[in-house]
Motif scaffolding. Structure first.
Motif, PDB file in Angstrom:
ATOM      1  N   MET A  33       0.674  -1.075   0.101  1.00  0.00           N
ATOM      2  CA  MET A  33       0.016   0.016  -0.132  1.00  0.00           C
ATOM      3  C   MET A  33       0.857   1.374   0.109  1.00  0.00           C
ATOM      4  O   MET A  33       0.529   2.218  -0.815  1.00  0.00           O
ATOM      5  N   ASN A  34       1.968   1.295   0.639  1.00  0.00           N
ATOM      6  CA  ASN A  34       2.645   2.474   0.680  1.00  0.00           C
ATOM      7  C   ASN A  34       3.484   2.704  -0.293  1.00  0.00           C
ATOM      8  O   ASN A  34       3.683   3.987  -1.012  1.00  0.00           O
ATOM      9  N   VAL A  35       3.678   1.680  -1.193  1.00  0.00           N
ATOM     10  CA  VAL A  35       4.422   1.760  -2.572  1.00  0.00           C
ATOM     11  C   VAL A  35       3.607   2.738  -3.584  1.00  0.00           C
ATOM     12  O   VAL A  35       4.086   3.678  -4.274  1.00  0.00           O
TER      13      VAL A  35
ATOM     14  N   ILE B  50       1.087   4.811  -2.811  1.00  0.00           N
ATOM     15  CA  ILE B  50       1.219   6.337  -2.160  1.00  0.00           C
ATOM     16  C   ILE B  50       2.278   6.957  -2.560  1.00  0.00           C
ATOM     17  O   ILE B  50       2.373   8.020  -3.218  1.00  0.00           O
ATOM     18  N   ILE B  51       3.473   6.337  -2.607  1.00  0.00           N
ATOM     19  CA  ILE B  51       4.844   7.142  -2.919  1.00  0.00           C
ATOM     20  C   ILE B  51       4.991   7.265  -4.454  1.00  0.00           C
ATOM     21  O   ILE B  51       5.238   8.158  -5.354  1.00  0.00           O
TER      22      ILE B  51
ATOM     23  N   SER C  38       2.252   7.669  -6.564  1.00  0.00           N
ATOM     24  CA  SER C  38       1.183   8.559  -6.890  1.00  0.00           C
ATOM     25  C   SER C  38       1.795   9.847  -6.705  1.00  0.00           C
ATOM     26  O   SER C  38       1.802  10.999  -7.330  1.00  0.00           O
TER      27      SER C  38
END
Length: 61
Positions: free
Chosen positions: A1-3, A5-6, A8
């Motif tokens: 999930m964090n990937v 966000i980064i 985007s």
């Protein structure tokens, strides 16, 4: 999930860089004729582009 966000955030930053600078700044490699700001924009653009490609290959793998 964090990937994602980064990813985007980096896509948004690349979009802003493309809107702010002209194509001649980013794609012409005339290093002696560039100002310091143009050099920084070019490094940021290509660095973020390589990072996005790395994330895409990581997701595919």
């Amino acid at each position: 999930m964090n990937v994602f966000i980064i990813l985007s955030i980096l896509v948004i930053v690349i979009g802003v860089i493309l809107l702010v600078s002209s194509p001649s700044v980013l794609f012409k490699l005339n290093w002696e004729e560039k100002t310091g700001k143009e050099k920084i924009l070019m490094f940021m653009f290509y660095g973020i582009l390589v990072y996005i490609i790395n994330i895409i290959f990581w997701i595919i793998k």
